[in-house]
Design a protein around this motif. Structure first.
Motif, PDB file in Angstrom:
ATOM      1  N   ALA A 114       0.841  -1.209   0.000  1.00  0.00           N
ATOM      2  CA  ALA A 114       0.000   0.000   0.000  1.00  0.00           C
ATOM      3  C   ALA A 114       0.872   1.254   0.000  1.00  0.00           C
ATOM      4  O   ALA A 114       1.991   1.243   0.524  1.00  0.00           O
ATOM      5  CB  ALA A 114      -0.895  -0.013   1.241  1.00  0.00           C
ATOM      6  N   TYR A 115       0.348   2.329  -0.561  1.00  0.00           N
ATOM      7  CA  TYR A 115       1.054   3.614  -0.483  1.00  0.00           C
ATOM      8  C   TYR A 115       1.041   4.115   0.957  1.00  0.00           C
ATOM      9  O   TYR A 115       0.104   3.838   1.702  1.00  0.00           O
ATOM     10  CB  TYR A 115       0.409   4.637  -1.423  1.00  0.00           C
ATOM     11  CG  TYR A 115       0.784   4.385  -2.859  1.00  0.00           C
ATOM     12  CD1 TYR A 115       1.996   4.842  -3.361  1.00  0.00           C
ATOM     13  CD2 TYR A 115      -0.049   3.654  -3.702  1.00  0.00           C
ATOM     14  CE1 TYR A 115       2.363   4.579  -4.672  1.00  0.00           C
ATOM     15  CE2 TYR A 115       0.313   3.385  -5.009  1.00  0.00           C
ATOM     16  CZ  TYR A 115       1.525   3.850  -5.486  1.00  0.00           C
ATOM     17  OH  TYR A 115       1.904   3.587  -6.759  1.00  0.00           O
ATOM     18  N   PRO A 116       2.084   4.844   1.347  1.00  0.00           N
ATOM     19  CA  PRO A 116       2.152   5.280   2.756  1.00  0.00           C
ATOM     20  C   PRO A 116       1.044   6.257   3.121  1.00  0.00           C
ATOM     21  O   PRO A 116       0.649   7.088   2.305  1.00  0.00           O
ATOM     22  CB  PRO A 116       3.520   5.971   2.849  1.00  0.00           C
ATOM     23  CG  PRO A 116       4.154   5.935   1.526  1.00  0.00           C
ATOM     24  CD  PRO A 116       3.262   5.232   0.559  1.00  0.00           C
ATOM     25  N   ASP A 117       0.572   6.128   4.368  1.00  0.00           N
ATOM     26  CA  ASP A 117      -0.476   7.015   4.885  1.00  0.00           C
ATOM     27  C   ASP A 117       0.037   7.625   6.192  1.00  0.00           C
ATOM     28  O   ASP A 117       0.220   6.911   7.178  1.00  0.00           O
ATOM     29  CB  ASP A 117      -1.746   6.192   5.127  1.00  0.00           C
ATOM     30  CG  ASP A 117      -2.866   7.043   5.730  1.00  0.00           C
ATOM     31  OD1 ASP A 117      -2.632   8.254   5.998  1.00  0.00           O
ATOM     32  OD2 ASP A 117      -3.958   6.497   5.952  1.00  0.00           O
ATOM     33  N   PRO A 118       0.275   8.940   6.206  1.00  0.00           N
ATOM     34  CA  PRO A 118       0.875   9.546   7.406  1.00  0.00           C
ATOM     35  C   PRO A 118      -0.110   9.817   8.539  1.00  0.00           C
ATOM     36  O   PRO A 118       0.285  10.359   9.580  1.00  0.00           O
ATOM     37  CB  PRO A 118       1.445  10.872   6.863  1.00  0.00           C
ATOM     38  CG  PRO A 118       0.557  11.217   5.714  1.00  0.00           C
ATOM     39  CD  PRO A 118       0.074   9.915   5.122  1.00  0.00           C
ATOM     40  N   THR A 119      -1.404   9.451   8.376  1.00  0.00           N
ATOM     41  CA  THR A 119      -2.423   9.898   9.334  1.00  0.00           C
ATOM     42  C   THR A 119      -2.075   9.547  10.788  1.00  0.00           C
ATOM     43  O   THR A 119      -2.150  10.414  11.678  1.00  0.00           O
ATOM     44  CB  THR A 119      -3.801   9.271   8.970  1.00  0.00           C
ATOM     45  OG1 THR A 119      -4.008   9.474   7.588  1.00  0.00           O
ATOM     46  CG2 THR A 119      -4.914   9.906   9.759  1.00  0.00           C
TER      47      THR A 119
END
Ligand SMILES: Cc1ncc(COP(=O)(O)O)c(C=O)c1O
Length: 346
Positions: free
Chosen positions: A51-56
């Motif tokens: 998956a693409y990174p998610d900074p949340t």
């Protein structure tokens, strides 16, 4: 004004001093490897790599730590990336960097085509900053706190006195997590106009190869940085590690490391004080110490021959060939350094 041609070595960093077999007193990373629990976090993050990174989650952790909304947080690929984003995002009429300090902010600004003015702090004055040293026309001011390589921790009050509407104040707090309790940090200050605080997570946690850090500050400033950042710039493992390092357990561990570093630095300074040829200036508060000794450039080479790498000082604006930076390390390593230094200095 100075030009890049005046400073051929601004791109020099401690890692260039290392070679296999040398004891590393040149690089300021606080531990030789990430702690086991953090390596476990990294290992588990590998399963998410499709998956693409998610900074949340990481952003929320930083926001909670610094009591800010997430609009005032940006995760970056180390503190170093934040300087490049800053240089891309701003159009300063008069950029001022307070030296001696880490040279990448100046390199980033110059590489983006900006001119840079330097304010040089004085060793004899303990590398103290006086707000009146900042030219009134400066609309961008960059300062490290605590500062690399001087190790001086500037009072938050002094930094606040520099801030004003129409001026961006960038405080590089890459080593602030090594100062117990972070008394002079501005990372939680939401009332300082134009403030941008840049933090590294690579020093405390032994993650220099992973690249993780963040910026906090005024939402307007953070928005500009975010627009300058490439998509997915910070990887999922880096974000996972970044979030994990704000758990209560990790924060306790960071405090313990900071307290231990204080003791180890006091020991290093005490031992250095037994060498009459060595001088220090100001009060060191970071995980490294800056020393002055005649012919330090030669001393550094002799230390290398005897198996010890230290950081040259002459590539920092405002210092010269009589300066060296020494990382704070365990007591036995300090004993070894002092014994070798004593025999070199005679
Ligand atoms: C004062 C200072 N700021 C920032 C950095 C960059 O840190 P990072 O590894 O997070 O890019 C360094 C690295 O040596 C540093 O000394």
């Amino acid at each position: 004004m100075t030009t890049l041609a005046d400073n051929p070595d601004l791109a020099h960093h401690g890692d260039l001093e290392l070679s296999p077999g040398l004891i590393d007193l040149a690089v300021n990373v606080l531990r030789p490897e990430p702690p086991p629990w953090l390596r476990q976090v990294l290992a588990e993050s590998l399963a998410t790599l499709a998956a693409y990174p998610d900074p949340t989650i990481a952003e929320a952790a930083v926001a909670a730590r610094h009591e800010r909304p997430t609009s005032e947080v940006l995760m970056t690929a180390g503190a170093a990336e934040a300087f490049v984003l800053l240089a891309r995002a701003v159009r300063p009429a008069h950029a001022v960097i307070v030296h001696p300090q880490f040279t990448e902010p100046e390199v980033a600004l110059r590489s983006a085509g900006h001119q840079v003015d330097r304010v040089l702090l004085d060793a004899a004055d303990g590398f103290r900053l006086h707000p009146e040293q900042i030219p009134p026309s400066a609309d961008l001011v960059i300062i490290g706190n605590p500062t690399n390589p001087t190790s001086v921790l500037h009072p938050a009050q002094t930094l606040r006195a520099i801030a004003r509407p129409g001026r961006m104040l960038v405080v590089d707090e890459a080593f602030m997590d090594a100062v117990p309790g972070e008394p002079e940090s501005l990372a939680n200050a939401r009332d300082v106009p134009g403030l941008l605080v840049i933090r590294s997570m690579t020093k405390m946690w032994g993650l220099a190869g992973l690249r993780i850090g963040y910026a906090v500050g005024e939402a307007r400033v953070l928005g500009a940085l975010s627009r300058a950042q490439p998509l997915w710039a910070v990887s999922s493992p880096a974000l996972a590690a970044g979030a994990a390092c704000f758990s209560p357990r990790a924060q306790n561990e960071a405090m313990a490391t900071a307290l231990q570093t204080d003791l180890q630095r006091a020991y290093l300074l005490e031992r250095l004080a037994t060498l009459p040829q060595v001088r220090t200036y100001g009060r060191a508060r970071a995980p490294f110490v800056l020393i002055e000794t005649a012919g330090a450039d030669q001393v550094r080479l002799q230390l290398r021959e005897r198996g010890i790498a230290v950081r040259r000082g002459d590539t920092f604006p405002g210092l010269g060939s009589d300066w060296l930076r020494i990382a704070v390390r365990p007591y036995a390593t300090t004993d070894r350094l002092i014994a070798v230094l004593r025999s070199i200095l005679g």
